[in-house]
Design a protein around this motif. Structure first.
Motif, short mmCIF file in Angstrom:
data_model
loop_
_atom_site.label_atom_id
_atom_site.label_comp_id
_atom_site.label_asym_id
_atom_site.label_seq_id
_atom_site.Cartn_x
_atom_site.Cartn_y
_atom_site.Cartn_z
N SER A 1 -0.86 -2.16 -4.21
CA SER A 1 -1.14 -2.53 -2.81
C SER A 1 -0.93 -1.35 -1.86
O SER A 1 -0.21 -0.39 -2.17
N ALA A 2 -1.53 -1.46 -0.70
CA ALA A 2 -1.34 -0.45 0.35
C ALA A 2 0.12 -0.37 0.77
O ALA A 2 0.64 0.71 1.07
N TRP B 1 2.13 1.82 -1.77
CA TRP B 1 1.76 3.24 -1.72
C TRP B 1 2.06 3.86 -0.36
O TRP B 1 2.37 5.05 -0.28
N ASN B 2 1.99 3.05 0.68
CA ASN B 2 2.38 3.57 1.99
C ASN B 2 3.87 3.90 2.00
O ASN B 2 4.29 4.97 2.48
#
Lengths: 223, 120
Positions: free
Chosen positions: A173-174, A177-178
Motif C-alpha cells: 500500500s501507499a 511505502w510512504n
C-alpha cells in the motif's frame, strides 16, 4: 569513575535514547488521546498506549531506517570509496582486503578475538558480524513496522467505516511505502552529507573529521 | 520490537465481545426494544441519529433496520471492530464499559466507506 569515562560515548547516547523514546511515548499519548476525544472515543492510559500498534509502528519505522542506513554504510564502504572523505578507505583498497590487512588467521595478533584466529564458518560469521547484525535488525524492524502498521492502519480504516486490509495488501500500500520511504530519504541524505561535507569541512577533535590541517584530497584520515 | 508488534496486532484478540454486542443490538431492534438498542450505540451515534425534536428510539424505529442474522465474521483491530452478520455489517468501538455500536445497517461501497443507516 574510570569506567564511566571510558564508556562515556555509549552511555551518553543510551541516556539520550531513553529520554527521547520516553518523550516520544508521552507526546504520542497526548496526540493519540486528543484524536480519540475528537472522534468520540475515550482517552487511554500510558501503558495501553506504549503497548499499542500506533506506538509500535512509529518506533519501528524509525528503527528500521536507522539500521538500514548503517547497514548500507557498512557494506557499501567495503566496495565504494569517496576521495577526500574520512568516512572512506583510500582509493585502490576497495574490497574485503587481504588476511594480513585484516589481521586474521596466521596474521592474527596477540589481542585478536578468538574467532579471528580460526577459519571456516566462525571466521566468516565474525568477519561479517557487524553487517549481519545491522542488516538483521533492519529486516526485523521493517517486519515489525509492517505488522504493527497493518494493525494501526486497519484500526483507522474501521474508524472510517472501511474494510480492513490483509498484511500483503498493507505492505504493497501507499501508506506502508510512504512511511518507509520518507524515513529512508532522510537517512540517505544524512549519510550523503556526512560523506561529502567531511571532504571540505572539519570538526576539530572529532574522529569523524579529518584533522583541521589535513588536505581536502586526503582520504581515510581521521582526526 | 517484533514481539510487541505481534502482540499489538490483535493476533489473539477476543472477537466474541464485539460479536455479542452486535447481536445484542439487532436482537433489541427486532424485539422493538429501541430504547435498549439506543443504549448500545456510542454517544456520538445516538446523538446524531434523531432529527431535531425526535428521540433516538423513535428515529431507530422509523429506520426499520432489517434482521441481523447469524454471525459471519469479526475483524478486530485495536479498539475497533467490524462484525459481519448474514443481514448486516456493523462497526463497533471499545469503551471502558464495553463495546458500543458506531454504525449499523451498512452497505459496502467498494473501497470507499460503507454507507450506513445509523452512523456517527
Amino acid at each position: 569513575m574510570r569506567w564511566l569515562k571510558e564508556n562515556a560515548l555509549a552511555l551518553a547516547f543510551l541516556v539520550m535514547f531513553l529520554l527521547a523514546v520516553g518523550g516520544q511515548a508521552v507526546a504520542g499519548l497526548l496526540q493519540f488521546n486528543d484524536t480519540q476525544l475528537a472522534e468520540g472515543g475515550e482517552p487511554i492510559s500510558f501503558f495501553r498506549y506504549v503497548a499499542s500498534s500506533s506506538f509500535a509502528v512509529d518506533v519501528a519505522e524509525n528503527w528500521q531506517s536507522e539500521y538500514l542506513q548503517f547497514f548500507l554504510f557498512i557494506m557499501l564502504t567495503v566496495w565504494l570509496v569517496q576521495k577526500g572523505s574520512p568516512e572512506s578507505k583510500r582509493p585502490g583498497r576497495e574490497g574485503a582486503e587481504s588476511d594480513e590487512e585484516q589481521q586474521i588467521g596466521r596474521h592474527a595478533e596477540a589481542g585478536s578475538p578468538a574467532w579471528a584466529r580460526v577459519g571456516g564458518l566462525r571466521l566468516w560469521l565474525f568477519s561479517n558480524s557487524l553487517g549481519l547484525v545491522m542488516g538483521g535488525v533492519f529486516v526485523l524492524s521493517w517486519l515489525a513496522q509492517s505488522v504493527a502498521g497493518q494493525a494501526a492502519y486497519n484500526s483507522e480504516r474501521l474508524g472510517d467505516l472501511r474494510d480492513p486490509v490483509s498484511w500483503w495488501s498493507y505492505v504493497t500500500s501507499a501508506e506502508f511505502w510512504n512511511r518507509s520511504l520518507q524515513n529512508w530519504q532522510s537517512e540517505l541524505l544524512a549519510v550523503l552529507s556526512m560523506v561529502a561535507l567531511s571532504i571540505y569541512l572539519r570538526q576539530r577533535g572529532s574522529p569523524e573529521s579529518k584533522p583541521v590541517g589535513a588536505p581536502h584530497s586526503a582520504t581515510g584520515v581521521e582526526g | 520490537m517484533l514481539a510487541l508488534a505481534l502482540a499489538t496486532a490483535g493476533c489473539a484478540a477476543d472477537t466474541s465481545a464485539p460479536a455479542r454486542a452486535a447481536a445484542g443490538f439487532h436482537a433489541a431492534v427486532a424485539a422493538h426494544r429501541e430504547e435498549a438498542a439506543c443504549a448500545m450505540l456510542t454517544r456520538k451515534t445516538a446523538d446524531k441519529l434523531p432529527d431535531p425534536g425526535q428521540g433516538c428510539a423513535d428515529a431507530l424505529r422509523e429506520l426499520r433496520l432489517g434482521a441481523g442474522g447469524g454471525l459471519v465474521s469479526v475483524s478486530l483491530w485495536g479498539d475497533d471492530a467490524q462484525v459481519r452478520l448474514a443481514g448486516d455489517t456493523l462497526f463497533l468501538h471499545r469503551f471502558s464499559d464495553g463495546w458500543r455500536v458506531r454504525a449499523a445497517g451498512c452497505r459496502p461501497m467498494g473501497d470507499l466507506p460503507y454507507e450506513c443507516e445509523v452512523e456517527d
